[in-house]
Each structure stands twice: as C-alpha cells, then as structure tokens.
Scaffold this active site. Structure first.
Site, short mmCIF file in Angstrom:
data_model
loop_
_atom_site.label_atom_id
_atom_site.label_comp_id
_atom_site.label_asym_id
_atom_site.label_seq_id
_atom_site.Cartn_x
_atom_site.Cartn_y
_atom_site.Cartn_z
N ALA A 3 0.68 -1.07 0.00
CA ALA A 3 0.00 0.00 0.00
C ALA A 3 0.72 1.12 0.00
O ALA A 3 1.64 1.25 0.39
CB ALA A 3 -0.64 0.13 1.04
N ARG A 347 5.53 5.07 -1.93
CA ARG A 347 4.70 4.05 -1.30
C ARG A 347 4.72 4.27 0.21
O ARG A 347 5.71 4.74 0.77
CB ARG A 347 5.25 2.63 -1.54
CG ARG A 347 5.45 2.19 -2.97
CD ARG A 347 6.06 0.79 -2.93
NE ARG A 347 6.32 0.25 -4.25
CZ ARG A 347 7.46 -0.36 -4.59
NH1 ARG A 347 8.42 -0.46 -3.70
NH2 ARG A 347 7.61 -0.86 -5.79
N CYS A 348 3.66 3.88 0.86
CA CYS A 348 3.70 3.94 2.33
C CYS A 348 4.66 2.89 2.88
O CYS A 348 5.17 3.03 3.99
CB CYS A 348 2.31 3.73 2.91
SG CYS A 348 1.58 2.16 2.50
N THR A 349 4.92 1.84 2.11
CA THR A 349 5.83 0.79 2.55
C THR A 349 7.25 0.97 2.01
O THR A 349 8.07 0.06 2.13
CB THR A 349 5.30 -0.60 2.13
OG1 THR A 349 5.05 -0.58 0.71
CG2 THR A 349 4.02 -0.94 2.87
#
Length: 579
Positions: A3, A347-349
């Site tokens: 995500a 990306r949040c990751t």
C-alpha cells in the site's frame, strides 16, 4: 504492496493553491500552477516545477472527461471546479479533465447509499459473493487497459501497474469464497434448553478515502470486503488520479451490484472533510476507511471519535531494513533497491532507512550505490525501476526534503540530485527528462536519529543509511521514529529473525525480502504513526466492515438467570489418595 499512501491533506495550502473555490467555476491545470481561463488569481508560491502549457489543441480529443458517479449516473455539474490532470511523464499531454463535486455531492452520495444498503444487506452473502466474482472477471478481462490508464495518469511503471491490477483480481478471488464463510458461532450455554449464537452484521454505509499512488489495488482492499459484507460504499479517490478511479468505478458498476450501493465522489481534500463531517453529523456514515498521511489520519480519527466511531486508518511509514553481518549482501542490495526506489519511493511501505552493521557497512554501501547508479529510470512504459513523480505537488515536496540534507551526510546513487534535466542529467536515463517530473535517486549515508531525514516520511526516491554495532542499537533505530507499518531484516540466523519479530513495532515483517509487497490473504496495516491498529486484507478486514451480534435463545419455558441458576457439580474436595 501495497500500500501505499500519499501525504493527502484536507487543508494543505498546496491543495488550496491549485484549485478554484467552489464559488468560482473555472478550470485549473493541476500540478503545474497554471489556472485556465475563468479560474481566478494564480498562486505562484509553489511553482518549483517548470511551467508548461498543458492543453494543446491536438490533445483535446484524447482527454477523458470524468465526474462523480452517484447511483451510477455522472454528476451533471462541477460545483467544486474542474481539474486538468497531465501525464507526469509527458506534461504536454492531458490525461483527464475531472469535474469535482462539493460537500453536498458527498452528502448526497452517502444519503443514497443509506437508502440502498438495507436491501443489499438482506441479499444472501453467497449471492453478494457472486457480484465480487463477476467484478474480478471484469477486472481481469480489462487488465491491460486499466494498467495503461494507470501508468499514463500517475507514471507508475507498466510492470508495477499490471501488478496492481492483478492485486485487485487476487482480492476478488479471495473474497468470493468469504461470501460462503461469513461464519458466526454456535456457543454452548451454561443453562439447559438454551442456545447461544453469534452473527456478523454489516456496519451500514462505509465512506472510503484513498490515495493515488495505488489507485486500484488499495481501494479494492476496502471496497471489495465492504460490499461483500452487505455494506453500501461511498468512495472518494485521490483527485489527481481521476481517470483511473473512474475506470475502476465503471467495472464495479457493471459487476452486478444493485443501484445505490456503490458511489464515486471526485472532490478535493478540504471539500471531502467538510462533506464527511456533515454526513457523520447527519447519521449517514457508519464506518470510515482512510489511506493517507499521518497528519490527516489524526484529523479523521478526531472527527470519527466525536461520533463514537473507530475508523480504519492506513497511514504513513518510515520503514526500516536491517542488514545483519551474516546477511547475503547481494540479496539485501536487491531488496533495498526495490524497497527504496520502486514507484519512485512513493509508497507507504517504501524503505526509509537501511540499518547496516558496522562490520559490513562499507561493503554494503558500495554495492548499494552501484546498484542505484546502474538502475534504469525514465519512461514508465519502458523497462525501468521507476518513472516520474506522480504530480508537481509531490515533486516539489520531495525536492523540499533534499533541503534537509546535512553536512555530515554523504550522498551517492546518481550523477546529480533533485530534478533530472538536460542540465542536471542522469546517466543512462530512458527517454526525455525534460518531458516529465523525473528525480534523481539519492542515497544518504550517515543518517542518525537526530536527523529530520530519519524522523519523517520523505515519500520520494531517497533512502537513508545508518550504522549499528549491537542488535539493541539496531532495534532502537528501527523503532525510534514512531512509525510502525513495514519492516525487513536480512540475516541467515533464525535467532536474529525471531528477536527482530519480537522487538519491532511494525505491523508487518519481512525476512530476506523487501519492505514492500502485500498478498491479498495477509493482514496489512500499521501501528503508532502508521495507523490505529486496524487491518486490511484477508479475513482480518472483516472485523472492519461487520459488527458482532450475540443472541441467546431460551426454549425452556421459564426464566433462567445466568450465573444464578447454573447447576452445581458436587465434588469431594477432601479426598486424598492412599499410598
């Protein structure tokens, strides 16, 4: 993955500076600072990306006009203004003209969803699962078209775009069967002639607000299980990815869901917050799902808390990758490269800081730097590690983070820093750097816990490198910033693996793998500054979109009181065995 998330702010000055007010219906050039005729005064304070004329006559025919879809019908007007969205890889190409709604649009969608939801909830869950199955097949049959729309609109490399679309299919495939497994339980009672049961009930209307860096995969994590569980949904995607969002919405609308249970609202951040506040106040929304920045997540949490609701929050990350002295360094470099620079670090990751043991620091840094220097960057339709920034807003924000580089830092990874241009070239760049919003990859060695580059999510192609001597020191660096989304450790020692898993604050742990990469049947979510402990994906997300109901059925024909009328079981506590 997944995500991923962007720093999407309801009241960001940059948002206000690139849109017209609802009282002035003009057209604005999103991400360039250009306001088209009829829009009002221009705010030049954010024009760090070069200006372009983005509506050439020859491109008008290829521009897709999109609007909110309320009960399947396009909204007839644009009370929130009209947004012109360029291709970030080719700024002279217009991808979409988005007719934005206002707070009333959002509230109207929630009201329509409220009216439609009870009938959908009465539809048997296996039948609802059939609609999910049909959605999955539609996405699969339209996969290449959807992927190409996505790449053109946000600049994600086509291989990653195809992967994002595949994730929607995977999510549908998983939840098809959950329509036949929305199990409750039959629980034994402590009283005779009495049975206890539990049931999952839909929450009602779910308002889902998502970011644009994963404009199809992440929305599916919310929308698919919410609909399967019998809820109606109002989806507000990122306004800078309207064409992709509208394309996915059309697939939902053709999958068999009844009218009124799915709505798409295109609006900017402040407008959405206003509409959500009104909808919650009017009792039209029962659950809020949000993927976005930590700052906005706090505001969402405060708003929902006033209505005694617990939102599903998937927020930012500053994800660590720990390299132990026994690690396979080539594998660690490969994982760090993809973790840190895939999707241009948007990306949040995405990898925030590589935390490397002092004994192998020099060797790792040399290999990592060479890998970053050789990585192909450029045209997202080519075979590249990453393409452009998603828009000038994110490009400008990233360039601002480069200002946080300190004298004790050592930079590497490219032939320059900042924007890639002919005057500031990237060796081996694929395509024309002047055409889009491309940035150099940057490796920052010497990062410490006191640095802003360590403490804050940077959301762009920049990776910090820190050094540790003891395992406890590594864990201090891995947890010290307060984020807790994703993490990774590279080691051959199982003891290191389990010590890391126990000590890390992140909701997700990778071993000898990148910080990015979700599967549809595992829980996804974070803790601390990365979320409120809620989880998406797999069976775990069902708890976000259902409420447990307990029922007891007494058929004894008399009033039986729990705890008071329970039969006793006599025993002889004085009994002792003889030797």
């Amino acid at each position: 993955m997944a995500a991923s998330r962007v720093s999407w702010a309801f009241d960001s000055p940059s948002n206000r500076g690139t849109r017209e007010s609802s009282s002035t219906v003009g057209r604005i050039a999103f991400g360039t600072g250009h306001i088209l005729p009829g829009a009002g005064p221009r705010d030049q304070s954010r024009d760090r990306a070069p200006s372009r004329t983005i509506v050439p006559v020859g491109e008008q025919a290829t521009t897709k006009v999109v609007s909110s879809l309320i009960s399947g019908r396009p909204a007839p007007d644009a009370p929130g203004g009209t947004l012109i969205v360029p291709n970030p890889a080719r700024l002279d190409e217009v991808v979409a003209e988005a007719r934005l709604g206002d707070a009333t649009t959002f509230v109207d969608a929630c009201r329509a969803a409220r009216e439609a939801q009870p009938a959908w909830a009465r539809t048997p869950a296996p039948v609802r699962g059939r609609a999910i199955q049909q959605l999955g097949r539609l996405v699969e049959d339209n996969a290449e078209t959807l992927a190409r729309i996505l790449t053109r609109e946000i600049g994600k490399p086509i291989a990653e775009a195809r992967g994002s679309v595949k994730e929607v299919v995977d999510t549908c495939n998983f939840f098809v069967s959950e329509g036949r497994r929305l199990y409750g339980m039959t629980v034994p009672s402590e009283l005779p002639d009495k049975q206890l049961f539990t049931f999952r009930n839909p929450v009602g209307v779910a308002a889902i607000v998502t970011a644009g860096n994963f404009p199809v995969a992440v929305p599916s994590w919310y929308l698919v299980p919410a609909l399967l569980c019998g809820n109606a949904v109002v989806w507000k995607p990122a306004e800078y990815a309207p064409s992709t969002s509208e394309a996915l919405a059309q697939l939902f609308l053709h999958a068999g869901f009844p009218e009124g249970v799915f709505h798409l609202v295109l609006a900017d951040g402040p407008t959405t917050f206003e509409g959500l506040s009104q909808a919650l106040g009017d009792g039209l929304v029962d659950k809020v799902g949000f993927t976005g920045s930590t700052e906005v997540g706090r505001r969402i949490g405060e708003l929902c808390g006033r209505h005694l609701q617990s939102p599903c929050l998937e927020l930012g990350g500053k994800n660590p990758l720990v390299v132990m002295p026994d690690a396979d360094l080539d594998l660690a470099v490969e994982g760090a490269l993809f973790s840190g620079f895939g999707t241009a670090g948007q990306r949040c990751t995405s990898l925030g800081t590589v935390i490397v043991h002092e004994r192998i620091h020099h060797d790792f840094l040399g290999r990592f730097t060479r890998a970053v220097e050789r990585a192909p960057i450029g045209d997202p339709f080519a075979d590249v590690l990453y393409g452009p920034m998603m828009s000038a807003r994110f490009c400008d924000r990233f360039l601002g983070w480069l200002d946080r580089v300190q004298p004790h830092h050592r930079l590497s990874g490219s032939t320059g820093t900042g924007r890639i241009t002919r005057a500031n070239p990237r060796e081996g760049f694929v395509g024309d750097p002047e055409a889009g919003l491309y940035c150099h990859p940057t490796v920052v060695d010497g990062v410490t816990m006191d640095d802003d580059l360590y403490k804050q999510e940077t959301f762009g192609p920049i990776v910090g490198v820190a050094t540790f001597s003891t395992f406890d020191e590594a864990m201090g660096l891995a947890n010290g910033h307060g984020y807790g989304l994703s993490s990774s450790i590279y080691t051959r020692d199982p003891l290191n693996v389990f010590r890391f898993r126990e000590a890390i604050s992140a909701g997700m742990v990778s071993v000898n793998n990148s910080t990015s990469g979700a599967e549809a049947h595992l829980p996804f979510g974070g803790n601390g500054r990365s979320g409120n402990g809620s989880r998406q994906s797999g069976v775990w997300v069902l708890d976000q979109f259902t409420r447990w109901q307990a029922m007891n059925w007494d058929y004894s024909g008399r009033l039986q009181k729990a705890q008071m009328d329970v039969a006793e079981v006599p025993a002889d506590p004085s009994f002792r065995l003889a030797e």
